[in-house]
Motif scaffolding. Structure first.
Motif, PDB file in Angstrom:
ATOM      1  N   PHE A  39       0.835  -1.200   0.000  1.00 20.88           N
ATOM      2  CA  PHE A  39       0.000   0.000   0.000  1.00 20.88           C
ATOM      3  C   PHE A  39       0.872   1.253   0.000  1.00 20.88           C
ATOM      4  CE2 PHE A  39      -2.081   3.316   2.606  1.00 20.88           C
ATOM      5  CZ  PHE A  39      -3.129   3.609   1.759  1.00 20.88           C
ATOM      6  N   VAL A  40       0.483   2.243  -0.815  1.00 18.04           N
ATOM      7  CA  VAL A  40       1.177   3.534  -0.852  1.00 18.04           C
ATOM      8  C   VAL A  40       0.140   4.612  -0.551  1.00 18.04           C
ATOM      9  CG1 VAL A  40       2.537   5.156  -2.215  1.00 18.04           C
ATOM     10  CG2 VAL A  40       2.790   2.686  -2.602  1.00 18.04           C
ATOM     11  N   PRO A  41       0.231   5.269   0.622  1.00 21.81           N
ATOM     12  CA  PRO A  41      -0.733   6.324   0.947  1.00 21.81           C
ATOM     13  C   PRO A  41      -0.570   7.520   0.012  1.00 21.81           C
ATOM     14  CG  PRO A  41       0.991   6.227   2.603  1.00 21.81           C
ATOM     15  CD  PRO A  41       1.229   5.079   1.670  1.00 21.81           C
ATOM     16  N   ALA A  42      -1.633   8.286  -0.128  1.00 23.79           N
ATOM     17  CA  ALA A  42      -1.611   9.457  -1.018  1.00 23.79           C
ATOM     18  C   ALA A  42      -0.459  10.400  -0.678  1.00 23.79           C
ATOM     19  CB  ALA A  42      -2.947  10.188  -0.943  1.00 23.79           C
ATOM     20  N   SER A  43      -0.148  10.543   0.586  1.00 26.15           N
ATOM     21  CA  SER A  43       0.914  11.464   1.003  1.00 26.15           C
ATOM     22  C   SER A  43       2.301  11.011   0.566  1.00 26.15           C
ATOM     23  CB  SER A  43       0.892  11.638   2.523  1.00 26.15           C
ATOM     24  OG  SER A  43       1.123  10.392   3.158  1.00 26.15           O
ATOM     25  N   ALA A  44       2.458   9.756   0.178  1.00 21.04           N
ATOM     26  CA  ALA A  44       3.775   9.233  -0.209  1.00 21.04           C
ATOM     27  C   ALA A  44       3.922   9.019  -1.716  1.00 21.04           C
ATOM     28  CB  ALA A  44       4.019   7.915   0.516  1.00 21.04           C
ATOM     29  N   ARG A  45       2.896   9.290  -2.479  1.00 19.45           N
ATOM     30  CA  ARG A  45       2.934   9.005  -3.922  1.00 19.45           C
ATOM     31  C   ARG A  45       3.967   9.818  -4.682  1.00 19.45           C
ATOM     32  NH1 ARG A  45      -3.578   8.928  -4.488  1.00 19.45           N
ATOM     33  NH2 ARG A  45      -3.866   6.951  -3.364  1.00 19.45           N
ATOM     34  N   ARG A  46       4.178  11.055  -4.274  1.00 16.86           N
ATOM     35  CA  ARG A  46       5.164  11.895  -4.957  1.00 16.86           C
ATOM     36  C   ARG A  46       6.584  11.366  -4.794  1.00 16.86           C
ATOM     37  NH1 ARG A  46       3.947  18.203  -4.041  1.00 16.86           N
ATOM     38  NH2 ARG A  46       1.769  17.637  -4.124  1.00 16.86           N
ATOM     39  N   ASP A  47       6.831  10.727  -3.671  1.00 16.04           N
ATOM     40  CA  ASP A  47       8.170  10.230  -3.371  1.00 16.04           C
ATOM     41  C   ASP A  47       8.378   8.776  -3.794  1.00 16.04           C
ATOM     42  OD1 ASP A  47       8.899  12.675  -2.183  1.00 16.04           O
ATOM     43  OD2 ASP A  47       8.025  12.050  -0.272  1.00 16.04           O
ATOM     44  N   ARG A  48       7.307   8.082  -4.166  1.00 17.83           N
ATOM     45  CA  ARG A  48       7.428   6.659  -4.526  1.00 17.83           C
ATOM     46  C   ARG A  48       7.887   6.542  -5.962  1.00 17.83           C
ATOM     47  NH1 ARG A  48       8.469   2.179  -5.945  1.00 17.83           N
ATOM     48  NH2 ARG A  48       7.608   0.260  -5.049  1.00 17.83           N
ATOM     49  N   ARG A  49       9.178   6.261  -6.133  1.00 13.07           N
ATOM     50  CA  ARG A  49       9.755   6.123  -7.469  1.00 13.07           C
ATOM     51  C   ARG A  49       9.357   4.776  -8.066  1.00 13.07           C
ATOM     52  NH1 ARG A  49      12.286  10.260  -8.996  1.00 13.07           N
ATOM     53  NH2 ARG A  49      13.560   9.247 -10.544  1.00 13.07           N
ATOM     54  N   LEU A  50       9.207   4.758  -9.373  1.00 11.20           N
ATOM     55  CA  LEU A  50       8.817   3.551 -10.082  1.00 11.20           C
ATOM     56  C   LEU A  50       9.980   3.014 -10.896  1.00 11.20           C
ATOM     57  CD1 LEU A  50       5.332   4.719 -11.390  1.00 11.20           C
ATOM     58  CD2 LEU A  50       5.809   3.256  -9.400  1.00 11.20           C
ATOM     59  N   GLU A  51       9.951   1.703 -11.110  1.00  5.58           N
ATOM     60  CA  GLU A  51      10.942   1.041 -11.949  1.00  5.58           C
ATOM     61  C   GLU A  51      10.225   0.221 -13.014  1.00  5.58           C
ATOM     62  OE1 GLU A  51      13.845  -1.149  -9.774  1.00  5.58           O
ATOM     63  OE2 GLU A  51      13.960   0.359  -8.189  1.00  5.58           O
ATOM     64  N   ASP A  52      10.898   0.002 -14.112  1.00  2.83           N
ATOM     65  CA  ASP A  52      10.333  -0.785 -15.189  1.00  2.83           C
ATOM     66  C   ASP A  52       9.847  -2.130 -14.641  1.00  2.83           C
ATOM     67  OD1 ASP A  52       9.867  -0.821 -18.062  1.00  2.83           O
ATOM     68  OD2 ASP A  52      11.287  -2.481 -18.095  1.00  2.83           O
ATOM     69  N   GLY A  53       8.618  -2.504 -14.970  1.00  2.00           N
ATOM     70  CA  GLY A  53       8.058  -3.772 -14.543  1.00  2.00           C
ATOM     71  C   GLY A  53       7.280  -3.732 -13.236  1.00  2.00           C
ATOM     72  N   ASP A  54       7.245  -2.570 -12.570  1.00  4.08           N
ATOM     73  CA  ASP A  54       6.482  -2.471 -11.318  1.00  4.08           C
ATOM     74  C   ASP A  54       5.011  -2.776 -11.570  1.00  4.08           C
ATOM     75  OD1 ASP A  54       8.551  -1.880  -9.587  1.00  4.08           O
ATOM     76  OD2 ASP A  54       8.156   0.270  -9.535  1.00  4.08           O
ATOM     77  N   ARG A  55       4.368  -3.386 -10.565  1.00  3.66           N
ATOM     78  CA  ARG A  55       2.938  -3.677 -10.608  1.00  3.66           C
ATOM     79  C   ARG A  55       2.199  -2.648  -9.762  1.00  3.66           C
ATOM     80  NH1 ARG A  55       4.671  -7.952  -8.130  1.00  3.66           N
ATOM     81  NH2 ARG A  55       2.973  -7.803  -6.638  1.00  3.66           N
ATOM     82  N   ILE A  56       1.297  -1.919 -10.396  1.00  6.13           N
ATOM     83  CA  ILE A  56       0.521  -0.887  -9.705  1.00  6.13           C
ATOM     84  C   ILE A  56      -0.940  -1.326  -9.669  1.00  6.13           C
ATOM     85  CG2 ILE A  56      -0.269   1.509  -9.761  1.00  6.13           C
ATOM     86  CD1 ILE A  56       2.280   2.175 -11.306  1.00  6.13           C
ATOM     87  N   GLU A  57      -1.533  -1.230  -8.497  1.00  3.58           N
ATOM     88  CA  GLU A  57      -2.968  -1.466  -8.352  1.00  3.58           C
ATOM     89  C   GLU A  57      -3.608  -0.129  -7.975  1.00  3.58           C
ATOM     90  OE1 GLU A  57      -4.657  -4.262  -9.011  1.00  3.58           O
ATOM     91  OE2 GLU A  57      -2.778  -5.222  -9.555  1.00  3.58           O
ATOM     92  N   ILE A  58      -4.673   0.223  -8.680  1.00  2.00           N
ATOM     93  CA  ILE A  58      -5.416   1.460  -8.421  1.00  2.00           C
ATOM     94  C   ILE A  58      -6.865   1.069  -8.175  1.00  2.00           C
ATOM     95  CG2 ILE A  58      -6.079   3.720  -9.311  1.00  2.00           C
ATOM     96  CD1 ILE A  58      -3.670   3.408 -11.294  1.00  2.00           C
ATOM     97  N   VAL A  59      -7.377   1.411  -7.000  1.00  2.00           N
ATOM     98  CA  VAL A  59      -8.724   1.013  -6.621  1.00  2.00           C
ATOM     99  C   VAL A  59      -9.518   2.244  -6.208  1.00  2.00           C
ATOM    100  CG1 VAL A  59     -10.103  -0.419  -5.083  1.00  2.00           C
ATOM    101  CG2 VAL A  59      -7.851  -1.207  -5.825  1.00  2.00           C
ATOM    102  N   ALA A  60     -10.673   2.443  -6.837  1.00  2.00           N
ATOM    103  CA  ALA A  60     -11.554   3.551  -6.478  1.00  2.00           C
ATOM    104  C   ALA A  60     -12.536   3.068  -5.403  1.00  2.00           C
ATOM    105  CB  ALA A  60     -12.326   4.043  -7.698  1.00  2.00           C
ATOM    106  N   PRO A  61     -12.823   3.896  -4.413  1.00  2.00           N
ATOM    107  CA  PRO A  61     -13.784   3.494  -3.382  1.00  2.00           C
ATOM    108  C   PRO A  61     -15.179   3.341  -3.973  1.00  2.00           C
ATOM    109  CG  PRO A  61     -13.193   5.811  -3.122  1.00  2.00           C
ATOM    110  CD  PRO A  61     -12.336   5.249  -4.221  1.00  2.00           C
ATOM    111  N   ARG A  62     -15.936   2.400  -3.397  1.00  2.00           N
ATOM    112  CA  ARG A  62     -17.313   2.181  -3.856  1.00  2.00           C
ATOM    113  C   ARG A  62     -18.232   2.218  -2.647  1.00  2.00           C
ATOM    114  NH1 ARG A  62     -17.449  -2.795  -7.897  1.00  2.00           N
ATOM    115  NH2 ARG A  62     -18.876  -3.414  -6.281  1.00  2.00           N
ATOM    116  N   GLN A  63     -19.408   2.740  -2.879  1.00  2.00           N
ATOM    117  CA  GLN A  63     -20.410   2.751  -1.825  1.00  2.00           C
ATOM    118  C   GLN A  63     -21.285   1.516  -1.958  1.00  2.00           C
ATOM    119  OE1 GLN A  63     -22.358   6.531  -2.265  1.00  2.00           O
ATOM    120  NE2 GLN A  63     -21.123   7.387  -0.630  1.00  2.00           N
ATOM    121  N   GLY A  64     -21.754   1.070  -0.878  1.00  2.00           N
ATOM    122  CA  GLY A  64     -22.629  -0.094  -0.915  1.00  2.00           C
ATOM    123  C   GLY A  64     -23.220  -0.320   0.464  1.00  2.00           C
TER     124      GLY A  64
END
Length: 65
Positions: A39-64
């Protein structure tokens, strides 16, 4: 660089997670993110460097209920 985003292999021109989100048109959307299973919190995204082949998961909140 080649990244795996939500299971799809994509070429993304970004060096950080926040840059990748902008390049993928998520802009200021409220989402949860993980890189390589960590998990990468929103506050750390600017500092989280990426490398070729990294796996990113992006999940939008849902109401239910």
């Amino acid at each position: 660089m080649r990244l795996i985003v939500n299971g799809a292999s994509l070429d993304v021109q970004a060096e950080t997670l926040s840059g990748a989100l902008a390049a993928l048109d998520y802009g200021d959307a409220i989402v949860a993110t993980a890189v390589n299973g960590a998990f990468v919190p929103a506050s750390a995204r600017r500092d989280r460097r990426l490398e070729d082949g990294d796996r990113i998961e992006i999940v939008a909140p849902r109401q239910g209920g």
